[in-house]
Design an enzyme around this catalytic site. Structure first.
Site, mmCIF file in Angstrom:
data_model
loop_
_atom_site.group_PDB
_atom_site.id
_atom_site.type_symbol
_atom_site.label_atom_id
_atom_site.label_comp_id
_atom_site.label_asym_id
_atom_site.label_seq_id
_atom_site.Cartn_x
_atom_site.Cartn_y
_atom_site.Cartn_z
ATOM 1 C CD GLN A 180 -49.768 21.984 -17.453
ATOM 2 O OE1 GLN A 180 -49.877 20.994 -18.187
ATOM 3 N NE2 GLN A 180 -48.587 22.410 -17.036
ATOM 4 C CG HIS A 202 -42.720 25.102 -22.331
ATOM 5 N ND1 HIS A 202 -42.359 24.282 -21.290
ATOM 6 C CD2 HIS A 202 -43.276 26.200 -21.770
ATOM 7 C CE1 HIS A 202 -42.674 24.879 -20.141
ATOM 8 N NE2 HIS A 202 -43.231 26.038 -20.406
ATOM 9 C CB CYS A 342 -40.493 21.309 -7.621
ATOM 10 S SG CYS A 342 -40.948 20.426 -9.093
HETATM 11 N N1 PLP Z 1 -49.836 28.293 -15.988
HETATM 12 C C1 PLP Z 1 -49.840 26.972 -15.771
HETATM 13 C C2 PLP Z 1 -51.117 26.282 -15.412
HETATM 14 C C3 PLP Z 1 -48.659 26.236 -15.896
HETATM 15 O O1 PLP Z 1 -48.655 24.925 -15.667
HETATM 16 C C4 PLP Z 1 -47.464 26.930 -16.228
HETATM 17 C C5 PLP Z 1 -46.177 26.199 -16.334
HETATM 18 O O2 PLP Z 1 -45.993 25.152 -15.772
HETATM 19 C C6 PLP Z 1 -47.520 28.312 -16.453
HETATM 20 C C7 PLP Z 1 -48.725 28.955 -16.317
HETATM 21 C C8 PLP Z 1 -46.291 29.081 -16.850
HETATM 22 O O3 PLP Z 1 -45.968 28.844 -18.185
HETATM 23 P P1 PLP Z 1 -44.474 29.116 -18.741
HETATM 24 O O4 PLP Z 1 -43.635 27.978 -18.283
HETATM 25 O O5 PLP Z 1 -44.626 29.155 -20.226
HETATM 26 O O6 PLP Z 1 -44.049 30.426 -18.190
#
Ligand code: PLP
Length: 412
Positions: A180, A202, A342
């Site tokens: 993030q 993404h 969610c």
């Molecule tokens: N770590 C954090 C802090 C995230 O916010 C997210 C996804 O929301 C992830 C890991 C997982 O990433 P990915 O959606 O690329 O698997």
């Protein structure tokens, strides 16, 4: 069939960022290259060059060495892969020290990784307790310390450089989930004493389904996918060429857009923002929060007194259901998330807010607004129109219930 979203207001950039159109075009180009990056012929070498270029672009964004980057299928796989690392300068790792507010990509698999687990609490603002870390590091055996750079729900930024320094002094390994934080605040592995960093394309304007775990030169990353020599045997399987290409371009665009701010720490960024007086310096998050507090003074803004990501606001009003609000916003063309996790489409109680000591009545009301590159002032006006309507309806309903209670009591 796709629905048109021309008039919609997207305020959920922490869930995913809309992909840059130029990245889509570049990815389409790489899809037609037609070589396997492990092949020695010209087509293979062409694909290899695309991958190595992207590796360099991503490492540039976070001040890392290209030799340490392992491409994965996203942030989740990168977090899972970090848990496979068992070697530290001081010996074999047998224990895990992990913050209570990590993403489920760490909290769910950690039980199965065969290490003893110590959970680090956070304070009411959502900042990791450094005394608890000191205490956990009193045990001389090397540990894997996992603390995210910024929380996905609240945006609260952690004291990463300090955590990294304490961990290194102890001879342990520091893994930081930077999914993030990347692109929103400066995230330089070397300056922040990070030994392993997880990223996801993404979240920075690239495609979903591709990410990376980046290790500092002294860390030997384990492997969880076997069956091929790709990524120096750290992650088997033919590479996702177009995804990696898109990730590289997203990192490059992000680095360019961040410019000088990429050299600031999170604290310096907060300070420079509060000191600056220019009209453009007042960021959307602060405008939204000012409007919220004006309309509903009793609103709770989670982590408001801690350093936070500039784009994220998580807040709630006791008694106003997040689900009701999200549905009302959606009907009016506005996309936000519940503050709670969610991932399955179902709102569950947030472990992050629970760790901050937030009660159930407020947790179920928490929503997260996260801004991004196409956000503007009118998005706040649109949001506030729905917020005012729903909270007014709620207050009127509360008042009517209260009056009714009074009259029935008088009639008894
Ligand atoms: N770590 C954090 C802090 C995230 O916010 C997210 C996804 O929301 C992830 C890991 C997982 O990433 P990915 O959606 O690329 O698997």
């Amino acid at each position: 069939m796709m629905t048109s979203n021309a008039k919609r207001t997207y305020l959920d950039y922490n869930a995913t960022t809309p992909i840059h159109p130029e990245i889509v075009a570049y990815m389409a180009e790489t899809l037609t290259l037609g070589g396997n990056a492990s092949s020695v012929h010209a087509e293979g070498r062409g694909a290899r060059a695309v991958i190595e270029h992207a590796r360099m672009q991503i490492c540039n964004l976070v001040g890392a060495d290209v030799a340490g980057l392992v491409f994965t299928s996203g942030g989740t796989e990168a977090c899972n892969l970090a848990l496979q690392t068992r070697t530290a300068p001081a010996g074999g790792i047998t224990r895990l020290i992990v913050s209570a507010i990590e993403h489920s990509a760490i909290l769910e698999p950690m039980g199965a990784c065969g290490m003893s687990v110590t959970i680090l609490p956070v304070d009411a603002q959502g900042v990791v307790d450094l005394d608890a870390l000191d205490k956990a590091l009193e045990d001389p055996s090397p540990a894997l310390v996992c603390v995210m750079a910024a929380n996905n729900e609240t945006g609260v930024v952690q004291p990463i450089a300090e955590i990294g320094e304490k961990t290194r002094k102890h001879g342990s390994v520091f893994f930081c989930d930077g999914v993030q934080a990347a692109g929103k605040i400066a995230l330089n592995m070397w300056r922040l004493n990070i030994d392993m960093l997880a990223l996801s394309a993404h979240k920075i304007g690239g495609p979903a389904g591709v990410g990376a775990l980046i290790a500092a030169p002294h860390v030997i990353v384990g492997s969880q996918l076997r069956g091929g020599g790709q990524e120096l045997r750290r992650r088997a399987g033919t590479e996702n060429l177009s995804g990696i290409a898109g990730f590289g371009m997203a990192a490059d665009l992000t680095a360019k857009q961040m410019g000088k701010s990429a050299d600031l720490t999170a604290k310096q960024m907060e300070k420079s923002r509060s000191n600056s007086k220019g009209a453009g310096a007042e960021i959307l998050r602060d405008k939204l929060e000012t409007a919220l507090q004006k309309t509903t003074p009793e609103v709770n803004i989670f982590g408001q007194n801690a350093p936070r990501l500039p784009n994220t606001s998580c807040f709630g009003l006791a008694g106003v259901s997040a689900e009701t609000l999200i549905m009302a916003l959606d009907l009016d063309g506005i996309a936000v998330s519940a503050g709670s996790a969610c991932s399955s489409g179902k709102v569950t109680r947030s472990h992050v807010l629970a760790a901050m000591g937030v009660g159930d009545d407020l947790t179920t009301s928490a929503i997260r607004v996260s801004f991004g590159r196409d956000s503007c002032d009118t998005d706040i006006d649109k949001f506030m129109a729905v917020w005012s309507r729903i909270t007014y309806q709620y207050a009127t309903h509360q008042h009517a219930t209260h009056q009714h209670g009074k009259t029935s009591k008088a009639a008894e």
